[in-house]
Design a protein around this motif. Structure first.
Motif, mmCIF file in Angstrom:
data_model
loop_
_atom_site.group_PDB
_atom_site.id
_atom_site.type_symbol
_atom_site.label_atom_id
_atom_site.label_comp_id
_atom_site.label_asym_id
_atom_site.label_seq_id
_atom_site.Cartn_x
_atom_site.Cartn_y
_atom_site.Cartn_z
ATOM 1 N N SER A 31 -6.554 40.136 32.257
ATOM 2 C CA SER A 31 -7.907 39.971 31.719
ATOM 3 C C SER A 31 -7.891 39.181 30.419
ATOM 4 O O SER A 31 -6.967 39.298 29.607
ATOM 5 C CB SER A 31 -8.533 41.341 31.446
ATOM 6 O OG SER A 31 -9.782 41.207 30.790
ATOM 7 N N ASN A 40 -9.143 39.572 27.337
ATOM 8 C CA ASN A 40 -9.745 40.647 26.567
ATOM 9 C C ASN A 40 -10.422 40.122 25.306
ATOM 10 O O ASN A 40 -9.938 39.197 24.660
ATOM 11 C CB ASN A 40 -8.682 41.685 26.194
ATOM 12 C CG ASN A 40 -8.163 42.429 27.398
ATOM 13 O OD1 ASN A 40 -8.934 42.951 28.194
ATOM 14 N ND2 ASN A 40 -6.846 42.477 27.552
ATOM 15 N N ASP A 64 -18.312 47.221 35.077
ATOM 16 C CA ASP A 64 -18.162 45.878 35.637
ATOM 17 C C ASP A 64 -19.186 44.904 35.073
ATOM 18 O O ASP A 64 -20.366 45.254 34.908
ATOM 19 C CB ASP A 64 -18.342 45.919 37.161
ATOM 20 C CG ASP A 64 -17.377 46.873 37.831
ATOM 21 O OD1 ASP A 64 -16.163 46.704 37.643
ATOM 22 O OD2 ASP A 64 -17.846 47.792 38.539
ATOM 23 N N HIS A 117 -15.301 47.042 31.195
ATOM 24 C CA HIS A 117 -13.872 47.185 31.497
ATOM 25 C C HIS A 117 -13.387 45.999 32.325
ATOM 26 O O HIS A 117 -12.293 45.488 32.112
ATOM 27 C CB HIS A 117 -13.646 48.496 32.243
ATOM 28 C CG HIS A 117 -12.216 48.822 32.509
ATOM 29 N ND1 HIS A 117 -11.234 48.747 31.546
ATOM 30 C CD2 HIS A 117 -11.578 49.225 33.645
ATOM 31 C CE1 HIS A 117 -10.070 49.102 32.061
ATOM 32 N NE2 HIS A 117 -10.249 49.389 33.342
ATOM 33 N N HIS A 118 -14.182 45.575 33.284
ATOM 34 C CA HIS A 118 -13.842 44.437 34.145
ATOM 35 C C HIS A 118 -14.767 43.279 33.803
ATOM 36 O O HIS A 118 -15.951 43.294 34.128
ATOM 37 C CB HIS A 118 -14.015 44.796 35.625
ATOM 38 C CG HIS A 118 -13.195 45.955 36.077
ATOM 39 N ND1 HIS A 118 -13.687 46.975 36.861
ATOM 40 C CD2 HIS A 118 -11.889 46.264 35.842
ATOM 41 C CE1 HIS A 118 -12.731 47.852 37.096
ATOM 42 N NE2 HIS A 118 -11.631 47.445 36.492
ATOM 43 N N TRP A 171 -10.404 36.002 34.062
ATOM 44 C CA TRP A 171 -9.075 36.556 34.224
ATOM 45 C C TRP A 171 -8.056 35.462 33.933
ATOM 46 O O TRP A 171 -8.364 34.495 33.252
ATOM 47 C CB TRP A 171 -8.938 37.171 35.618
ATOM 48 C CG TRP A 171 -9.945 38.268 35.814
ATOM 49 C CD1 TRP A 171 -11.252 38.133 36.193
ATOM 50 C CD2 TRP A 171 -9.776 39.664 35.537
ATOM 51 N NE1 TRP A 171 -11.882 39.349 36.200
ATOM 52 C CE2 TRP A 171 -11.010 40.311 35.808
ATOM 53 C CE3 TRP A 171 -8.698 40.439 35.107
ATOM 54 C CZ2 TRP A 171 -11.186 41.688 35.650
ATOM 55 C CZ3 TRP A 171 -8.863 41.816 34.960
ATOM 56 C CH2 TRP A 171 -10.100 42.423 35.226
ATOM 57 N N ALA A 183 -15.020 42.134 27.005
ATOM 58 C CA ALA A 183 -14.217 42.809 28.026
ATOM 59 C C ALA A 183 -12.995 43.470 27.411
ATOM 60 O O ALA A 183 -12.392 42.938 26.475
ATOM 61 C CB ALA A 183 -13.781 41.823 29.100
ATOM 62 N N HIS A 193 -9.738 45.471 29.237
ATOM 63 C CA HIS A 193 -9.150 45.946 30.481
ATOM 64 C C HIS A 193 -8.010 46.940 30.200
ATOM 65 O O HIS A 193 -8.264 48.125 29.939
ATOM 66 C CB HIS A 193 -8.689 44.742 31.315
ATOM 67 C CG HIS A 193 -8.181 45.088 32.662
ATOM 68 N ND1 HIS A 193 -7.000 44.582 33.155
ATOM 69 C CD2 HIS A 193 -8.670 45.898 33.622
ATOM 70 C CE1 HIS A 193 -6.797 45.053 34.373
ATOM 71 N NE2 HIS A 193 -7.790 45.863 34.686
ATOM 72 N N GLY A 252 -7.857 53.528 38.111
ATOM 73 C CA GLY A 252 -8.041 52.260 38.817
ATOM 74 C C GLY A 252 -7.150 52.091 40.028
ATOM 75 O O GLY A 252 -6.894 53.027 40.782
ATOM 76 N N HIS A 277 -11.784 54.121 42.156
ATOM 77 C CA HIS A 277 -11.548 53.133 41.097
ATOM 78 C C HIS A 277 -12.664 53.204 40.061
ATOM 79 O O HIS A 277 -12.408 53.297 38.860
ATOM 80 C CB HIS A 277 -11.473 51.734 41.721
ATOM 81 C CG HIS A 277 -10.829 50.720 40.840
ATOM 82 N ND1 HIS A 277 -9.845 49.867 41.272
ATOM 83 C CD2 HIS A 277 -11.011 50.417 39.532
ATOM 84 C CE1 HIS A 277 -9.454 49.091 40.275
ATOM 85 N NE2 HIS A 277 -10.160 49.402 39.203
ATOM 86 N N TYR A 278 -13.898 53.193 40.527
ATOM 87 C CA TYR A 278 -15.025 53.231 39.592
ATOM 88 C C TYR A 278 -15.073 54.561 38.845
ATOM 89 O O TYR A 278 -15.193 54.595 37.612
ATOM 90 C CB TYR A 278 -16.343 53.001 40.337
ATOM 91 C CG TYR A 278 -17.547 53.007 39.416
ATOM 92 C CD1 TYR A 278 -17.941 51.853 38.755
ATOM 93 C CD2 TYR A 278 -18.274 54.175 39.200
ATOM 94 C CE1 TYR A 278 -19.029 51.855 37.896
ATOM 95 C CE2 TYR A 278 -19.367 54.191 38.345
ATOM 96 C CZ TYR A 278 -19.743 53.027 37.698
ATOM 97 O OH TYR A 278 -20.819 53.037 36.840
ATOM 98 N N GLU A 303 -12.758 55.050 36.027
ATOM 99 C CA GLU A 303 -12.837 54.086 34.928
ATOM 100 C C GLU A 303 -14.192 54.069 34.220
ATOM 101 O O GLU A 303 -14.472 53.181 33.417
ATOM 102 C CB GLU A 303 -12.417 52.700 35.426
ATOM 103 C CG GLU A 303 -10.962 52.732 35.860
ATOM 104 C CD GLU A 303 -10.304 51.374 36.037
ATOM 105 O OE1 GLU A 303 -9.078 51.293 35.818
ATOM 106 O OE2 GLU A 303 -10.999 50.414 36.409
#
Length: 255
Positions: A24, A26, A48, A68-69, A73, A99, A101, A181, A223-224, A227
Motif C-alpha cells: 500500500s 500509506n 475501503d 485501511h484499503h 498500491w 490510507a 494498511h 484480513g 476480511h471486513y 478489519e
C-alpha cells in the motif's frame, strides 16, 4: 489542523516507516485543494476506499477519508474506468484520501490485531506473524482456558457470524494468534509455534487440510469484520486526542 499536520500526527504513532515492504501507498493518497491551509473539520473512517464510501463521506461533509484499503498500491495504475470514477469523486468533493494498511494491522494502540486480542481478553501479548521481514500480528494467552464457543462470543460480541470455523485442535484453548484480513497462509506459523487457535479474516481451500492434519483450531472471522477494528479505534483516538469530529462509515461486504 491541516492535512499535512494530521499526516505528521498519524505518522508519529503509526510508524509507517517500519513497513517499507507494504504494497500500500500509506499516507496521503489524494490531497485536498489546500493541504497546507485548509483546516480539517471532520474526518470519515472506513475500511475501503470506493465510490460508496466517498459519496457517503461527501454527504456527511467530511474533509478527509481515512481507510485501511486505499486506491494506490505498489504498481502504477492508469486512471480509467472504476479507478477514474473513484478518484474523480474525491477531487470533485475536495475530500482528501488517507490510507493506512499494514501499520494499522500491527499497531499496538489502534491496530486490528491488538484490538482483536484485547477484545478476546488475551494476556502476555507478543508480536507474531512475519511477512516480508515485517511482524504484523500478535499472539497471547487466555488467563483461563476457553472453548471455541466462548472465543467466538468474545470475538463477535454483537452476534456477527464468522466465515468459517475449523475446530480441529484442542477443545480447551489456552493460546491464540491473530492476523486480520487475508492471512490464512500464516496458519503455518501458528502451527510451528504450537499455538492452539489461529484467527484471521479469510482462508483458502488449502488451509482446511493443513489445519486438520496439524490439529489446530482456525477461525476465519471475515476480511471486513476483522478489519473494522483498527479504523474504529483510530476514529476514537482522533476524536479524543485531536478534538476533530469523526464518523465511521460501515460498508460491510460479507467477505
Amino acid at each position: 489542523m491541516t492535512l499535512h499536520e494530521i499526516d505528521a500526527w498519524f505518522r508519529s504513532f503509526l510508524r509507517m516507516g517500519d513497513y517499507a515492504q507494504d504494497p500500500s501507498q500509506n499516507g496521503i493518497q489524494i490531497q485536498n485543494a489546500e493541504p497546507d491551509t485548509k483546516q480539517i473539520q471532520k474526518i470519515a473512517f472506513a475500511v475501503d476506499a470506493c465510490e460508496e464510501t466517498v459519496s457517503r463521506a461527501a454527504r456527511l461533509k467530511a474533509d478527509m477519508l481515512f481507510v485501511h484499503h486505499g486506491l494506490f498500491w505498489s504498481r502504477e495504475q492508469v486512471i480509467t474506468g472504476t479507478h477514474y470514477r473513484r478518484i474523480r469523486a474525491f477531487i470533485e468533493a475536495d475530500i482528501a484520501l488517507y490510507a493506512c494498511h499494514l501499520p494499522l494491522d500491527a499497531n499496538e494502540e489502534v491496530g486490528n490485531n491488538y484490538g482483536l486480542a484485547r477484545r478476546l481478553g488475551l494476556q502476555k501479548l507478543e508480536r507474531f506473524g512475519l511477512w516480508k521481514g515485517m511482524t504484523i500480528g500478535v499472539k497471547g494467552e487466555f488467563p483461563e482456558a476457553a472453548d471455541l464457543n466462548e472465543v467466538l462470543r468474545r470475538l463477535f460480541p454483537h452476534g456477527e457470524k464468522p466465515l468459517s470455523v475449523l475446530p480441529f485442535g484442542k477443545k480447551t484453548i489456552k493460546t491464540a494468534a491473530v492476523i486480520s484480513g487475508g492471512a490464512g497462509g500464516d496458519v503455518s506459523q501458528a502451527i510451528e509455534q504450537k499455538i492452539d487457535l489461529f484467527i484471521t479474516g479469510e482462508i483458502g481451500h488449502e488451509q482446511y487440510h493443513e489445519a486438520l492434519e496439524n490439529g489446530i483450531n482456525l477461525i476465519a472471522g471475515g476480511h471486513y469484520q476483522t478489519e473494522t477494528v483498527g479504523v474504529a479505534l483510530a476514529t476514537e483516538k482522533v476524536k479524543r486526542d485531536l478534538g476533530i469530529e469523526t464518523v465511521f462509515i460501515d460498508v460491510p461486504t460479507g467477505l
